[in-house]
Motif scaffolding. Structure first.
Motif, PDB file in Angstrom:
ATOM      1  N   SER A 289       0.744  -1.026   0.247  1.00  9.52           N
ATOM      2  CA  SER A 289       0.255  -0.008  -0.126  1.00  9.52           C
ATOM      3  C   SER A 289       1.013   1.315  -0.106  1.00  9.52           C
ATOM      4  O   SER A 289       2.046   1.102   0.712  1.00  9.52           O
ATOM      5  N   PRO A 290       0.274   2.439  -0.568  1.00  6.10           N
ATOM      6  CA  PRO A 290       1.195   3.658  -0.318  1.00  6.10           C
ATOM      7  C   PRO A 290       1.701   3.643   1.007  1.00  6.10           C
ATOM      8  O   PRO A 290       2.385   4.513   1.207  1.00  6.10           O
ATOM      9  N   GLY A 291       0.189   3.661   2.178  1.00  5.14           N
ATOM     10  CA  GLY A 291       0.954   3.677   2.996  1.00  5.14           C
ATOM     11  C   GLY A 291       2.220   2.831   4.084  1.00  5.14           C
ATOM     12  O   GLY A 291       3.087   3.550   4.126  1.00  5.14           O
ATOM     13  N   ALA A 292       2.754   1.803   2.991  1.00  4.01           N
ATOM     14  CA  ALA A 292       3.534   0.440   3.272  1.00  4.01           C
ATOM     15  C   ALA A 292       4.427   1.437   2.473  1.00  4.01           C
ATOM     16  O   ALA A 292       5.991   1.370   3.200  1.00  4.01           O
ATOM     17  N   VAL A 293       4.557   1.881   1.958  1.00  3.87           N
ATOM     18  CA  VAL A 293       5.932   2.700   1.230  1.00  3.87           C
ATOM     19  C   VAL A 293       6.150   3.938   2.325  1.00  3.87           C
ATOM     20  O   VAL A 293       7.422   4.065   1.986  1.00  3.87           O
ATOM     21  N   TRP A 294       5.194   4.397   2.537  1.00  2.00           N
ATOM     22  CA  TRP A 294       5.294   5.431   3.193  1.00  2.00           C
ATOM     23  C   TRP A 294       6.484   5.163   4.374  1.00  2.00           C
ATOM     24  O   TRP A 294       7.410   6.071   4.722  1.00  2.00           O
ATOM     25  N   GLU A 295       5.448   4.139   5.183  1.00  2.00           N
ATOM     26  CA  GLU A 295       6.433   3.496   6.070  1.00  2.00           C
ATOM     27  C   GLU A 295       7.669   3.171   6.327  1.00  2.00           C
ATOM     28  O   GLU A 295       8.474   3.316   6.409  1.00  2.00           O
ATOM     29  N   ALA A 296       8.059   2.413   4.873  1.00  2.00           N
ATOM     30  CA  ALA A 296       9.426   2.172   4.688  1.00  2.00           C
ATOM     31  C   ALA A 296      10.501   3.879   4.255  1.00  2.00           C
ATOM     32  O   ALA A 296      11.802   3.193   4.631  1.00  2.00           O
ATOM     33  N   LEU A 297       9.553   5.010   4.102  1.00  2.00           N
ATOM     34  CA  LEU A 297      10.913   5.649   3.658  1.00  2.00           C
ATOM     35  C   LEU A 297      11.351   6.490   5.342  1.00  2.00           C
ATOM     36  O   LEU A 297      12.200   6.881   5.561  1.00  2.00           O
ATOM     37  N   VAL A 298      10.098   6.920   6.117  1.00  5.54           N
ATOM     38  CA  VAL A 298      10.555   6.744   7.323  1.00  5.54           C
ATOM     39  C   VAL A 298      11.862   5.746   7.948  1.00  5.54           C
ATOM     40  O   VAL A 298      12.123   6.588   8.948  1.00  5.54           O
ATOM     41  N   ARG A 299      11.476   4.295   7.725  1.00  7.27           N
ATOM     42  CA  ARG A 299      12.755   3.333   8.122  1.00  7.27           C
ATOM     43  C   ARG A 299      13.752   3.328   8.037  1.00  7.27           C
ATOM     44  O   ARG A 299      14.421   3.136   8.845  1.00  7.27           O
ATOM     45  N   THR A 300      13.596   3.986   6.865  1.00  8.56           N
ATOM     46  CA  THR A 300      14.953   3.830   6.137  1.00  8.56           C
ATOM     47  C   THR A 300      15.590   5.276   5.964  1.00  8.56           C
ATOM     48  O   THR A 300      16.726   5.689   5.871  1.00  8.56           O
ATOM     49  N   SER A 301      14.901   6.325   6.898  1.00 13.50           N
ATOM     50  CA  SER A 301      15.405   7.737   6.779  1.00 13.50           C
ATOM     51  C   SER A 301      15.685   8.140   8.337  1.00 13.50           C
ATOM     52  O   SER A 301      16.290   8.749   8.909  1.00 13.50           O
ATOM     53  N   THR A 302      15.725   6.684   9.039  1.00  9.11           N
ATOM     54  CA  THR A 302      15.752   7.138  10.303  1.00  9.11           C
ATOM     55  C   THR A 302      16.459   5.566  11.390  1.00  9.11           C
ATOM     56  O   THR A 302      16.489   4.615  10.634  1.00  9.11           O
ATOM     57  N   THR A 303      16.908   5.941  12.605  1.00 12.01           N
ATOM     58  CA  THR A 303      17.378   5.140  13.850  1.00 12.01           C
ATOM     59  C   THR A 303      16.366   4.389  14.237  1.00 12.01           C
ATOM     60  O   THR A 303      15.486   5.144  14.864  1.00 12.01           O
ATOM     61  N   ASN A 304      15.770   2.598  13.838  1.00 15.23           N
ATOM     62  CA  ASN A 304      14.755   2.444  14.788  1.00 15.23           C
ATOM     63  C   ASN A 304      15.170   0.945  14.929  1.00 15.23           C
ATOM     64  O   ASN A 304      15.934   0.676  14.581  1.00 15.23           O
ATOM     65  N   ASP A 305      15.384   1.330  17.510  1.00 10.80           N
ATOM     66  CA  ASP A 305      15.965   0.234  17.559  1.00 10.80           C
ATOM     67  C   ASP A 305      17.578   0.124  17.140  1.00 10.80           C
ATOM     68  O   ASP A 305      18.046  -1.005  17.303  1.00 10.80           O
ATOM     69  N   GLY A 306      18.470   1.111  17.051  1.00 14.26           N
ATOM     70  CA  GLY A 306      19.915   0.976  16.920  1.00 14.26           C
ATOM     71  C   GLY A 306      20.284   0.669  15.527  1.00 14.26           C
ATOM     72  O   GLY A 306      21.452   0.516  15.068  1.00 14.26           O
ATOM     73  N   VAL A 307      19.656  -0.046  14.890  1.00 15.92           N
ATOM     74  CA  VAL A 307      19.252  -0.385  13.437  1.00 15.92           C
ATOM     75  C   VAL A 307      19.114   1.160  12.324  1.00 15.92           C
ATOM     76  O   VAL A 307      18.217   1.785  12.521  1.00 15.92           O
ATOM     77  N   VAL A 308      20.127   1.584  11.320  1.00 16.56           N
ATOM     78  CA  VAL A 308      20.244   2.401  11.084  1.00 16.56           C
ATOM     79  C   VAL A 308      20.344   2.601   9.370  1.00 16.56           C
ATOM     80  O   VAL A 308      20.605   2.067   8.372  1.00 16.56           O
ATOM     81  N   GLY A 309      18.826   2.943   9.136  1.00 13.01           N
ATOM     82  CA  GLY A 309      18.733   3.010   7.452  1.00 13.01           C
ATOM     83  C   GLY A 309      17.676   2.197   7.158  1.00 13.01           C
ATOM     84  O   GLY A 309      17.676   0.726   7.896  1.00 13.01           O
ATOM     85  N   TYR A 310      18.784   1.610   5.894  1.00 14.30           N
ATOM     86  CA  TYR A 310      19.007   0.323   5.420  1.00 14.30           C
ATOM     87  C   TYR A 310      20.248   0.051   5.486  1.00 14.30           C
ATOM     88  O   TYR A 310      20.761   0.910   4.487  1.00 14.30           O
ATOM     89  N   GLN A 311      20.469  -1.245   6.296  1.00 15.47           N
ATOM     90  CA  GLN A 311      21.857  -1.432   5.754  1.00 15.47           C
ATOM     91  C   GLN A 311      22.963  -0.789   5.914  1.00 15.47           C
ATOM     92  O   GLN A 311      24.080  -0.751   5.305  1.00 15.47           O
ATOM     93  N   GLY A 312      22.480  -0.002   7.275  1.00 14.27           N
ATOM     94  CA  GLY A 312      23.306   0.405   7.336  1.00 14.27           C
ATOM     95  C   GLY A 312      23.413   2.167   7.164  1.00 14.27           C
ATOM     96  O   GLY A 312      24.598   2.991   8.047  1.00 14.27           O
TER      97      GLY A 312
END
Length: 287
Positions: A63-86
């Motif tokens: 969904s468009p919402g899932a892609v937006w969540e991927a944008l947020v996830r790859t642009s921030t640090t979550n549980d010590g994980v930086v973006g996508y692949q560091g």
């Protein structure tokens, strides 16, 4: 006499005419922006509708919402994980843009030299043109493997791939523009004692610049379209490498996000090139 002057001023007020074209252009520009925003909204609504109908699995069509969540996830640090692949999304995109910029620079420079030689020296055109056409018809992946064998898996084969992809369009456009330069102007310059080099610089190049600028835009676009191919091997960090890695793990939301990042940045780059073209070639379409 005074009455006639007053009547003339009433019928044709000064300053009114110059303002109307400016207002018309501004209104037309805002209409175009509005239509584009509306079209984008319709496409997003259609995308959401197809997702809601569950015609395909969310793995295939997030969904468009899932892609937006991927944008947020790859642009921030979550549980010590930086973006996508560091690396953050902006880092992946920035590294890819650097590769494209460097490769396009080499490709455009080589294309200008080759195109000028092809356009001014007939024997060079006879010898070189088939090879330029040969390179232009090759898909990037066809010679990327050979570049890896020659140059390894670091940055060199990626830059070379993008440069080779960008060179032929500029060479073809430059050669065609140089050959098509107005013969009367060239002959007039030579009759006035200008050398071949002076004629090329003063007459041929200004006449050829509009077509050359189009070739440069095409070259950068082709280099950008070859990005994912260039980053198939050791492409992380990089937006193409991110897409390839996400594809391996069926992360379609990240894949679509990467495609949007490439497309939007490509639009911005093309807009910047058109702005430069308007500054460098202001006579395009007027002479």
């Amino acid at each position: 006499m005074t009455t006639l002057l007053a009547r003339a001023e009433e019928e044709a007020p000064t300053g009114a005419a110059p303002g109307r074209p400016r207002l018309a252009r501004s209104a037309s520009r805002w209409r175009r922006v509005g239509v584009r925003i509306l079209a984008t909204g319709v496409l997003l609504a259609l995308w959401q509708l197809l997702y809601s109908l569950q015609i395909w699995s969310p793995v295939l069509l997030p969904s468009p919402g899932a892609v937006w969540e991927a944008l947020v996830r790859t642009s921030t640090t979550n549980d010590g994980v930086v973006g996508y692949q560091g690396h953050y999304l902006i880092d992946h995109l920035g590294i890819s843009l650097g590769r494209i910029g460097l490769g396009s620079l080499f490709g455009v420079a080589a294309g200008l030299v080759v195109g000028l030689l092809m356009g001014t020296l007939p024997w060079v055109r006879v010898v070189v043109e088939p090879w330029v056409t040969f390179l232009r018809t090759l898909p990037p992946l066809a010679y990327f493997s050979l570049l890896i064998i020659w140059l390894g898996i670091d940055e060199s084969p990626k830059i070379w791939l993008l440069g080779i992809a960008a060179m032929p369009p500029v060479a073809v456009a430059t050669a065609a523009a140089v050959v098509g330069a107005p013969a009367t102007l060239v002959e007039a310059a030579r009759a006035m004692g200008a050398s071949r080099w002076q004629t090329t610089i003063s007459v041929v190049l200004p006449s050829a610049l509009p077509e050359i600028s189009t070739g440069v835009r095409l070259a950068v676009g082709i280099a950008y379209s070859s990005l994912v191919a260039a980053e198939t091997v050791n492409g992380l960090p990089g937006i193409g490498g991110m897409i390839r890695q996400a594809q391996a793990f069926n992360q379609s939301d990240v894949v679509i996000l990467g495609l949007f990042a490439i497309g939007i940045s490509g639009l911005l780059i093309d807009a910047a090139l058109r702005a430069v073209e308007r500054r460098v070639v202001p006579w395009r379409g007027r002479a």
